[in-house]
Design a protein around this motif. Sequence first.
Motif, PDB file in Angstrom:
ATOM      1  N   LYS A  22      21.565   3.851  40.038  1.00 51.45           N
ATOM      2  CA  LYS A  22      21.458   5.310  39.952  1.00 51.45           C
ATOM      3  C   LYS A  22      21.795   5.792  38.541  1.00 51.45           C
ATOM      4  CE  LYS A  22      22.648   6.116  44.811  1.00 51.45           C
ATOM      5  NZ  LYS A  22      23.621   6.772  45.720  1.00 51.45           N
ATOM      6  N   GLN A  40      18.666  12.732  42.373  1.00 50.41           N
ATOM      7  CA  GLN A  40      18.327  13.503  43.575  1.00 50.41           C
ATOM      8  C   GLN A  40      17.048  14.302  43.321  1.00 50.41           C
ATOM      9  OE1 GLN A  40      20.223  13.535  46.527  1.00 50.41           O
ATOM     10  NE2 GLN A  40      18.743  14.867  47.525  1.00 50.41           N
ATOM     11  N   MET A  82      14.084  11.951  43.224  1.00 45.75           N
ATOM     12  CA  MET A  82      13.699  11.521  44.567  1.00 45.75           C
ATOM     13  C   MET A  82      12.876  12.611  45.255  1.00 45.75           C
ATOM     14  SD  MET A  82      16.107  10.657  47.862  1.00 45.75           S
ATOM     15  CE  MET A  82      16.476  12.392  48.133  1.00 45.75           C
ATOM     16  N   LEU A 103      17.510   7.530  44.674  1.00 45.08           N
ATOM     17  CA  LEU A 103      18.431   8.060  45.675  1.00 45.08           C
ATOM     18  C   LEU A 103      19.391   8.987  44.954  1.00 45.08           C
ATOM     19  CD1 LEU A 103      19.414   4.828  47.678  1.00 45.08           C
ATOM     20  CD2 LEU A 103      17.840   6.629  48.394  1.00 45.08           C
ATOM     21  N   GLY A 112      23.092  10.640  49.622  1.00 45.11           N
ATOM     22  CA  GLY A 112      22.970  10.757  48.168  1.00 45.11           C
ATOM     23  C   GLY A 112      23.417  12.110  47.646  1.00 45.11           C
TER      24      GLY A 112
END
Length: 167
Positions: free
Chosen positions: A88, A100, A103, A124, A148
């Motif tokens: 991440k 985020q 995604m 994620l 997440g």
Amino acid sequence: MRSTLRLSGLAILLAASAAHAQTAAPAVRTEKNISLALANQIAAEAVAACAANGYNVAATVVDRAGTVRAVQRADNAGPHTLASSERKAWTSASAKSPTQAMMEGSQKNPGGANLVYLPGVLLLGGGVPVKSGNEVIGAVGVGGAPGGHLDEQCANAALEKVKGLLG
């Protein structure tokens, strides 16, 4: 007449050379980057923020190039949290964007969904860029909370704690 043409030609050549020098990129760049002390502080703050909510997580902080600078893993955090927090953080630093948002964007855009096929990318929530002014100097990734969006909250809480150090 001939000397006037030579002087005019020289003037044009000098003007063009000066214009090129002003628009050419510098040969050596100066960049801001995250220090080890700051990386350790962000990782510790992220783990503490999640612990305050009862989540056992790992937090990884990378520099502007995506190289790991600091890692902390809470007691009882699962072994998978290390890899997810690192991926991440790397994804966020690479794209200079929260994971985020990446995604959510990839879910709405079929072309963006192909990002999952790039080695190392993890779409994620939980990866957040670390900025000094408008310049991305690294990223923090958190993994292990039950969602997440909760990982991202812990990362943002950590950045809020150190915002005075980011200049």
